[in-house]
Every structure is written in C-alpha cells, then in structure tokens.
Design a protein around this motif. Structure first.
Motif, PDB file in Angstrom:
ATOM      1  N   ARG A  82      -3.284  54.550  20.111  1.00  0.00           N
ATOM      2  CA  ARG A  82      -3.588  54.229  21.503  1.00  0.00           C
ATOM      3  C   ARG A  82      -2.321  53.931  22.314  1.00  0.00           C
ATOM      4  N   LEU A  83      -1.155  54.224  21.728  1.00  0.00           N
ATOM      5  CA  LEU A  83       0.115  53.977  22.397  1.00  0.00           C
ATOM      6  C   LEU A  83       0.680  55.221  23.076  1.00  0.00           C
ATOM      7  N   GLY A  84      -0.078  56.312  23.063  1.00  0.00           N
ATOM      8  CA  GLY A  84       0.368  57.512  23.740  1.00  0.00           C
ATOM      9  C   GLY A  84       0.982  58.572  22.852  1.00  0.00           C
ATOM     10  N   SER A  85       0.832  58.439  21.539  1.00  0.00           N
ATOM     11  CA  SER A  85       1.387  59.440  20.625  1.00  0.00           C
ATOM     12  C   SER A  85       0.316  60.462  20.251  1.00  0.00           C
ATOM     13  N   MET A  86       0.695  61.735  20.285  1.00  0.00           N
ATOM     14  CA  MET A  86      -0.222  62.771  19.836  1.00  0.00           C
ATOM     15  C   MET A  86       0.554  63.920  19.215  1.00  0.00           C
ATOM     16  N   GLU A  87      -0.173  64.702  18.437  1.00  0.00           N
ATOM     17  CA  GLU A  87       0.381  65.900  17.827  1.00  0.00           C
ATOM     18  C   GLU A  87      -0.533  67.060  18.186  1.00  0.00           C
ATOM     19  N   PHE A  88      -0.058  68.266  17.971  1.00  0.00           N
ATOM     20  CA  PHE A  88      -0.846  69.449  18.283  1.00  0.00           C
ATOM     21  C   PHE A  88      -1.218  70.152  16.985  1.00  0.00           C
ATOM     22  N   CYS A  89      -2.486  70.552  16.885  1.00  0.00           N
ATOM     23  CA  CYS A  89      -3.008  71.180  15.677  1.00  0.00           C
ATOM     24  C   CYS A  89      -3.581  72.551  15.993  1.00  0.00           C
ATOM     25  N   ARG A  90      -3.291  73.485  15.104  1.00  0.00           N
ATOM     26  CA  ARG A  90      -3.826  74.842  15.236  1.00  0.00           C
ATOM     27  C   ARG A  90      -5.347  74.762  15.322  1.00  0.00           C
ATOM     28  N   TRP A  91      -5.947  75.611  16.190  1.00  0.00           N
ATOM     29  CA  TRP A  91      -7.396  75.556  16.400  1.00  0.00           C
ATOM     30  C   TRP A  91      -7.923  76.910  16.843  1.00  0.00           C
ATOM     31  N   THR A  92      -9.128  77.227  16.411  1.00  0.00           N
ATOM     32  CA  THR A  92      -9.872  78.372  16.932  1.00  0.00           C
ATOM     33  C   THR A  92     -11.212  77.835  17.430  1.00  0.00           C
ATOM     34  N   PRO A  93     -11.869  78.540  18.326  1.00  0.00           N
ATOM     35  CA  PRO A  93     -13.151  78.059  18.848  1.00  0.00           C
ATOM     36  C   PRO A  93     -14.233  77.856  17.779  1.00  0.00           C
ATOM     37  N   GLU A  94     -14.043  78.452  16.623  1.00  0.00           N
ATOM     38  CA  GLU A  94     -15.024  78.282  15.541  1.00  0.00           C
ATOM     39  C   GLU A  94     -14.789  77.002  14.743  1.00  0.00           C
ATOM     40  N   GLY A 110      -6.268  67.054   8.642  1.00  0.00           N
ATOM     41  CA  GLY A 110      -5.906  68.129   7.728  1.00  0.00           C
ATOM     42  C   GLY A 110      -5.631  69.448   8.432  1.00  0.00           C
ATOM     43  N   SER A 111      -5.876  69.508   9.732  1.00  0.00           N
ATOM     44  CA  SER A 111      -5.569  70.728  10.484  1.00  0.00           C
ATOM     45  C   SER A 111      -4.057  70.931  10.528  1.00  0.00           C
ATOM     46  N   GLN A 112      -3.634  72.187  10.553  1.00  0.00           N
ATOM     47  CA  GLN A 112      -2.212  72.519  10.557  1.00  0.00           C
ATOM     48  C   GLN A 112      -1.550  72.029  11.845  1.00  0.00           C
ATOM     49  N   ILE A 113      -0.492  71.243  11.709  1.00  0.00           N
ATOM     50  CA  ILE A 113       0.272  70.750  12.858  1.00  0.00           C
ATOM     51  C   ILE A 113       1.245  71.849  13.284  1.00  0.00           C
ATOM     52  N   VAL A 114       1.314  72.097  14.588  1.00  0.00           N
ATOM     53  CA  VAL A 114       2.179  73.135  15.133  1.00  0.00           C
ATOM     54  C   VAL A 114       2.968  72.569  16.310  1.00  0.00           C
ATOM     55  N   ALA A 115       4.041  73.257  16.644  1.00  0.00           N
ATOM     56  CA  ALA A 115       4.841  72.898  17.828  1.00  0.00           C
ATOM     57  C   ALA A 115       4.495  73.895  18.923  1.00  0.00           C
TER      58      ALA A 115
END
Length: 189
Positions: A82-94, A110-115
């Motif tokens: 809740r301090l403003g940290s987030m990461e981005f994870c690979r995603w498909t609509p399914e 467990g989703s793949q982290i991506v930049a």
C-alpha cells in the motif's frame, strides 16, 4: 483539503457524469481499436502495460486483443504493497485475475514479471502539456521512475482534459494521451 484533492474530486465527478450519460453502444466500442497514431508511437516496443479499469475509468484492457494481434506482449500491474510499489506481469485476456488492494484486479501470484516498454496508465485528469493527475497513491509515478525508458501514455475519456494540471517536482509528464475521440501527442522523444 489540498488543491490536488479538490481537483481529483471534481475530475471524478465529471468523469462519472460523462460515463453515465454515454450511449451504451458507444461505451462498449470505446478503446477496442488500436488507433494508427498509437500503433505508430509504440512501434517496435514489445511489452505494453495496460490496466483493468475500475468503475468509470477508461477501459484500457480492451486494447489487449489488438496489441496481441500486432505481436505485442501485454502486461498488467500488480500492487505489491500500500506504499505505491507495483510490478508488471505478463497477461492475456484468457488469464484469471485476482483481487488486489483498493478494489483492483491483478494477475495471479506466480505470473511472469516483465519490464514494460510502454505503460498505458489510468488518470483522473490531463492537460495538453501532458500533465497527469492520478488517484494520489503514487503507484504510476513510481513505475514511471522505475522504467524511465518506457513510453508513458495516459488513457482517459475526453471530458478528463483540463486547461492545467498541477505538477509536483517528482511528476513525470506523459508522452501521449488516448481518449475515445483522439490521440494527443506530447513532444516526440
């Protein structure tokens, strides 16, 4: 109450009223097509971060199919705290989503982290100088700082444009904004 908070409240009310008055068909069709200027701007960038809209936010996740059809990897943010940290994870609509803080939806653990090479971000208001007024949690400000080479694109309803958005020293301007009616570009990088 701060000036920014008053502006946030006004922007939320304006957005809410606009979406409530929007024709249902126009709402369902908005943001489903990747406009040519945006496609050109993201060009060779491979990983594009979207978000899952909450309430009356512009629905960025609708761009996923068009991006995937162009060979792009799509990612969604996952809040870490809740301090403003987030990461981005690979995603498909399914892919299934799980509940996150503040009523958000995120990729499952467990989703793949991506930049991301481009970050399409929600906002409450924007101006033609590419100033962005967010919710106030700092998540996207921190993400923009962590990924300085990523293209920063806001997505909003046209009613969210203001004459001026106040910017703090740590705020990074957007490179462009996509609305349901136009693609507005800042200075080309």
């Amino acid at each position: 109450m701060s000036d920014k908070q008053i502006l946030r409240d006004e922007a939320r009310n304006r957005r809410r009223a606009f979406v409530a008055g929007l024709d249902p068909l126009a709402h369902r069709l908005a943001f489903k097509v990747l406009p040519s200027p945006l496609a050109d701007r993201i060009g060779a960038r491979d990983t594009i971060a979207l978000y899952v809209a909450m309430d009356d936010e512009a629905p960025a996740q609708r761009l996923a199919h068009a991006l995937i059809a162009r060979g792009k990897t799509v990612a969604l943010p996952r809040a870490l705290d809740r301090l403003g940290s987030m990461e981005f994870c690979r995603w498909t609509p399914e892919d299934a989503l799980v509940s996150g803080p503040f009523g958000t939806s995120h990729p499952a653990p467990g989703s793949q982290i991506v930049a991301p090479d481009a970050i399409i971000a929600p906002l409450l208001a924007f101006d033609l100088a590419m100033g962005r007024l967010g919710q106030g949690g700092g998540y996207y400000d921190r993400a923009f700082a962590r990924h300085p080479d990523s293209l920063r694109i806001g997505i909003a309803w046209s009613v969210q444009q203001l004459a001026h958005v106040p910017m703090d020293p740590w705020d990074l301007p957007l490179d462009a904004v996509l609305t349901e009616t136009s693609f507005i570009e800042g200075a080309q990088a």
